[in-house]
Design an enzyme around this catalytic site. Structure first.
Site, PDB file in Angstrom:
ATOM      1  N   ASP A  73      -8.218  24.989  -8.814  1.00  0.00           N
ATOM      2  CA  ASP A  73      -9.232  24.567  -7.841  1.00  0.00           C
ATOM      3  C   ASP A  73      -8.812  23.284  -7.142  1.00  0.00           C
ATOM      4  OD1 ASP A  73      -9.595  23.290 -10.371  1.00  0.00           O
ATOM      5  OD2 ASP A  73     -11.614  22.660  -9.795  1.00  0.00           O
ATOM      6  N   GLU A 138     -11.804  22.166 -12.655  1.00  0.00           N
ATOM      7  CA  GLU A 138     -11.377  20.832 -13.081  1.00  0.00           C
ATOM      8  C   GLU A 138     -11.880  19.781 -12.119  1.00  0.00           C
ATOM      9  OE1 GLU A 138      -9.082  17.182 -13.660  1.00  0.00           O
ATOM     10  OE2 GLU A 138      -9.183  18.387 -11.838  1.00  0.00           O
TER      11      GLU A 138
END
Length: 384
Positions: A73, A138
């Site tokens: 991400d 994250e």
């Protein structure tokens, strides 16, 4: 090698995987790992994509595990018109790859994967186990990502000896800084209650902005740690948002009812969530204001004692790049705070951090190749 690195990095950048949306990144990664005979185990949770992947060496009963950990991400690109090249294009110009996630951390993921392929091709009968943890959560909350994977792995007694996290640790040259810990983080929201009124009649109102000024001054000038930490930077506070209720931009002769203040602490091993909470409440009690305090998120600090992995990495970087890496614990939080629960020795080693989360985020092809080479050499030292 360099062509594989460029192609794979571009493939990952071209997936607009704004947290927690993986957006096909992990399919690219799993297809790559499957071609290397990795076992792939999806561990998706809620809206988060997670994978645990591993490949045994020739001894499946007695082995050491080297884990590579990373995230697919990315943070939003912001106004795309401010970018020199489209943020999800993976454009290469003057030997630099541009794109959101190029340095944080799709470039490092590509470097890990290409290094793994090179290692297996050279040493198909390696002794020890190679593993990957990849998550799409994250940059966001972190609730459904590595935290969930580690909980499952611990429950079934998976053993991890060494872990390399591909966070962008380097400052000026690849490998000049490696990290073996991070401070904890806690976020809060303070609401200070006043009373709305006409600015010409201060005797009939309580202006929450005025009430907040001495409190802010005290918060920003407080020493939060009882003792100086030998492992981490000092505990610090930053004010992140400040606004009033009601928000009235049409007139300037009325005071607000409330002031809302958002803040974040980064704290070390000399402070705790409990001590920070207590100190905040003590400060507020001295100012005789009506307030509500809400704590919104938290993560504990982690520290990984330097051991074999650190020594190996330092020796490799000294030998091949003539740099003595600095070992520190600066920067934001990372998923190392979850992986530390396994007992593994952890090091964060990745790209330069000078463009992360910025417009025109990028990574130099020379740096990408160097990073993959370092990962390869680490595998030679641990997996054979």
């Amino acid at each position: 090698m360099i062509n594989d690195l460029i192609t794979l990095t571009q493939q990952l950048i071209r997936q607009p995987s704004i947290t927690p949306n993986d957006c096909n990144c992990q399919k690219i990664i799993t297809d790559y790992l499957k071609s290397l005979q990795f076992n792939i185990e999806p561990m998706n949770s809620s809206n988060t994509s997670n994978i645990w992947a591993y490949r045994y060496g020739y001894d499946q009963k007695k082995y050491t595990t080297l884990l590579f950990a990373g995230h697919t991400d990315v943070v939003p690109p912001g106004d795309i018109h401010n970018w020199q090249y489209p943020p999800f294009s993976g454009t290469v110009h003057n030997n630099i790859i541009y794109g959101r996630g190029s340095s944080d951390m799709k470039g490092a993921l590509a470097a890990m994967l290409v290094a793994t392929k090179s290692f297996i091709q050279k040493y198909p009968k390696h002794k020890n186990r190679i593993a990957f943890i990849i998550t799409s959560d994250e940059e966001g909350s972190g609730i459904h990502g590595t935290k969930k994977i580690i909980k499952s792995l611990i429950h079934r007694h998976e053993h991890i000896n060494y872990c390399i996290i591909g966070e962008p640790s380097s400052n000026n040259k690849i490998g000049d800084v490696i990290k073996n810990g991070r401070r904890g983080s806690c976020t809060g929201k303070l609401v200070i209650h006043g009373s709305q009124g006409h600015v010409a009649y201060p005797q009939f109102l309580k202006n929450p902005i005025h009430l907040a000024i001495p409190i802010l001054s005290k918060l920003l000038n407080t020493m939060w740690d009882q003792h100086k930490s030998t492992l981490f930077p000092d505990t610090s506070i930053q004010i992140t948002h400040l606004h009033t209720i009601p928000i009235n931009y049409s007139t300037n002769n009325i005071t607000p009812e409330q002031l809302i203040l958002n803040f974040n602490f980064r704290f070390n091993d000399q402070s705790t969530m409990h001590s920070i909470h207590n100190n905040i409440n003590k400060i507020l009690s001295n100012y005789h204001v009506t307030y509500h305090l809400h704590w919104e998120s938290k993560s504990e600090p982690y520290f990984s004692a330097p051991g074999k992995l650190v020594n190996i990495i330092i020796d490799i970087i000294k030998k091949y790049y003539n740099i003595t890496p600095q070992l520190n614990t600066t920067g934001g939080t990372s998923d190392g705070r979850f992986i530390i629960q396994t007992g593994a020795e952890i090091i964060e080693l990745g790209a330069l951090n000078n463009t992360i989360h910025k417009v025109n985020e990028c990574i130099d092809l020379v740096d990408l190749k160097s990073l993959s080479h370092i990962y390869f050499k680490i595998m030679e030292k641990i997996l054979l």
